[in-house]
Design an enzyme around this catalytic site. Structure first.
Site, short mmCIF file in Angstrom:
data_model
loop_
_atom_site.label_atom_id
_atom_site.label_comp_id
_atom_site.label_asym_id
_atom_site.label_seq_id
_atom_site.Cartn_x
_atom_site.Cartn_y
_atom_site.Cartn_z
N ASN A 128 0.95 -1.09 0.02
CA ASN A 128 -0.08 -0.05 0.04
C ASN A 128 0.80 1.32 0.06
O ASN A 128 0.57 2.28 -0.53
CB ASN A 128 -1.09 0.05 1.33
CG ASN A 128 -2.38 -0.65 0.73
OD1 ASN A 128 -2.80 -0.21 -0.18
ND2 ASN A 128 -2.68 -1.53 1.67
N ARG B 29 1.42 -1.68 14.52
CA ARG B 29 1.80 -1.29 16.01
C ARG B 29 0.74 -0.26 16.30
O ARG B 29 0.46 0.57 15.67
CB ARG B 29 3.12 -0.92 16.25
CG ARG B 29 3.48 -0.37 17.59
CD ARG B 29 5.09 -0.23 17.68
NE ARG B 29 5.35 0.26 18.89
CZ ARG B 29 5.60 -0.17 19.92
NH1 ARG B 29 5.30 -1.66 19.91
NH2 ARG B 29 6.08 0.37 20.96
N ASN C 164 -5.47 5.50 7.86
CA ASN C 164 -5.16 4.11 7.99
C ASN C 164 -6.03 3.41 6.99
O ASN C 164 -7.29 3.81 6.87
CB ASN C 164 -5.37 3.50 9.36
CG ASN C 164 -4.70 2.03 9.39
OD1 ASN C 164 -3.92 1.59 8.99
ND2 ASN C 164 -5.69 1.17 9.88
N HIS D 104 -7.84 -0.25 6.06
CA HIS D 104 -8.39 -1.47 7.02
C HIS D 104 -9.13 -2.59 5.99
O HIS D 104 -9.79 -2.13 5.13
CB HIS D 104 -9.05 -1.16 8.00
CG HIS D 104 -9.49 -2.55 9.01
ND1 HIS D 104 -8.47 -3.17 9.95
CD2 HIS D 104 -10.56 -3.01 8.96
CE1 HIS D 104 -9.25 -3.76 10.39
NE2 HIS D 104 -10.54 -4.11 9.99
N SER E 203 -11.47 -0.20 3.88
CA SER E 203 -11.99 1.37 4.22
C SER E 203 -10.72 1.86 4.49
O SER E 203 -9.58 1.49 5.21
CB SER E 203 -12.76 1.07 5.51
OG SER E 203 -13.64 0.05 5.39
N ASP F 67 -9.15 1.12 15.08
CA ASP F 67 -10.08 1.13 13.77
C ASP F 67 -11.47 1.72 13.83
O ASP F 67 -12.56 1.15 13.37
CB ASP F 67 -10.43 -0.39 13.45
CG ASP F 67 -9.05 -1.08 12.96
OD1 ASP F 67 -8.13 -0.20 12.39
OD2 ASP F 67 -8.78 -2.38 13.23
#
Length: 314
Positions: free
Chosen positions: A17, A93, A109, A111, A138, A147
Site C-alpha cells: 500500500n 503497532r 489508515n 483496513h 476502508s 479502527d
C-alpha cells in the site's frame, strides 16, 4: 498547482500500500508527495523499495521500548522530514495516545474490511465464517480507539464460491491499492477546496457581533446588521482562478503597503481596488488562518457601529 501536502508513510512489512501511495504521488495532478517511509522493523521489505525510489527512510525496532518512548522517536523523524500527514500502511503497532494527540486529524489508515464490521485482525476469516457475500476495505481517520475513526471511503469486493481467507485477502488488496491513493488525496485537499475555505471564512466572519451573510456582486459576502459590507469571498469570480477574500483597508496607502510587503498574499482586486479594498489570497499554499481572521476583523471594525466594536473589545 498549489504546494503538495507532505506525507510520511509508516509500514511494518512488504509495503504494497505504501508503493501504491508512492506511485500515485508521481502522477502530475497528485496533491501529495511521500517524504518519508518509516518502520518499526528494520527488515521490512518495503524499506528497500522506498530506498530504490529515492524516498528517505527510517527504521528502528520497537523491541524493549515503551510505546510512548518509541512513538516519540517516530514523531521526531516525522517532524524532521516536514511531514504534514501520516498514512499507516500495514503498520502493525498500536499508536500511543500521546502520538495521536499530536497528529490528530492528520493520520489515516487502511483496513481490510467494510468498517465498522470486523475491526482488528483476521478480517477475512471472520467474514467467511459469518457467511458474508460482500467484503471490502476502508480508509479511516486514526483515533485512540482501534479502527474506530471516521470512515473516509470504502470499496466493496464480492466473495466468490470457494474463496479462502488467502484468496479473498489477495483480491481485497487490489481494491486497497485503488482506494488508498484516492482517499488520501481527498483527505489532504479537504481543507483546500473553495467550499472548505468559504466555510472557514464564514466561521470567522459570523462570529463578529452583528455580522450576517448575504450575496453581492455574485459573491458570498458578509455585512454588519443589514448595512455595510466588510468581507467578500471570491472564487474565480473574474476568471482569474483566484480563491481569496476581499476586505477593507484604511485607504489606498495601506492597500499599496500590504501589496508591496507581500505580493504573494495581497493583490489589488478588480472593481474594489480603487476604493482601497485589498484581496487576501487563500490559495497560496498553507493558509495562515489567524492572519486571515485578523484582516477580517480589521475590516469589520472599519464599518461596524461603535457600540458593536465596544462589545467585541469588551
Amino acid at each position: 498547482m498549489p504546494e503538495r501536502a507532505r506525507v510520511a508513510v509508516l509500514i511494518s512489512g512488504r509495503g504494497s500500500n505504501m508503493a501504491a501511495l508512492l506511485y500515485a504521488s508521481r502522477l502530475p495532478d497528485c496533491p501529495y508527495e511521500v517524504v518519508l517511509v518509516a518502520s518499526n522493523d528494520p527488515d521490512a521489505a518495503g524499506l528497500a523499495l522506498a530506498k530504490a525510489e529515492r524516498v528517505p527512510t527510517f527504521a528502528l525496532s520497537h523491541k524493549g521500548m515503551g510505546r510512548a518512548e518509541f512513538d516519540a522517536l517516530i514523531d521526531a523523524q516525522l517532524r524532521a522530514a516536514g511531514a504534514d500527514y501520516v498514512a499507516l500502511a500495514g503498520y502493525m503497532r498500536l499508536l500511543s495516545p500521546e502520538f495521536i494527540d499530536k497528529w490528530g486529524g492528520r493520520i489515516v489508515n487502511i483496513h481490510p474490511s467494510l468498517l465498522p464490521r470486523y475491526k482488528g485482525l483476521d478480517t477475512h476469516t471472520r467474514a467467511l465464517e459469518a457467511g458474508d457475500r460482500t467484503v471490502g476495505c476502508s480508509v479511516h481517520e486514526v483515533t485512540a480507539e482501534l479502527d474506530d475513526g471516521p470512515v473516509l471511503d470504502q470499496i466493496e469486493v464480492a466473495v466468490l464460491p470457494g474463496d479462502t481467507a488467502e484468496t479473498l485477502a489477495a483480491r481485497v488488496l487490489i481494491a486497497e491499492h485503488q482506494l488508498y491513493p484516492r482517499a488520501l488525496a481527498n483527505f489532504v485537499t479537504r481543507d483546500r477546496t473553495p467550499e472548505a475555505k468559504l466555510g472557514r471564512v464564514r466561521e470567522i466572519a459570523t462570529q463578529l457581533p452583528g455580522a450576517e451573510e448575504t450575496i453581492s456582486h455574485g459573491m458570498p459576502c458578509f455585512r454588519v446588521q443589514g448595512g455595510k459590507m466588510f468581507c467578500y469571498f471570491t472564487h474565480d469570480h473574474h476568471g482569474d482562478g483566484i480563491i481569496a477574500i476581499i476586505v477593507k483597508t484604511s485607504g489606498p496607502d495601506e492597500q499599496a503597503q500590504l501589496i508591496d510587503q507581500d505580493p504573494d498574499i495581497y493583490y489589488r482586486p478588480a472593481y474594489f481596488g480603487p476604493s482601497g479594498w485589498v484581496g487576501v489570497r487563500l490559495d497560496s499554499g498553507d493558509t495562515d488562518w489567524d492572519h486571515v481572521a485578523d484582516r477580517i476583523e480589521l475590516s469589520w471594525k472599519l464599518v461596524a457601529p461603535r457600540k458593536l466594536v465596544g462589545i467585541r473589545e469588551f
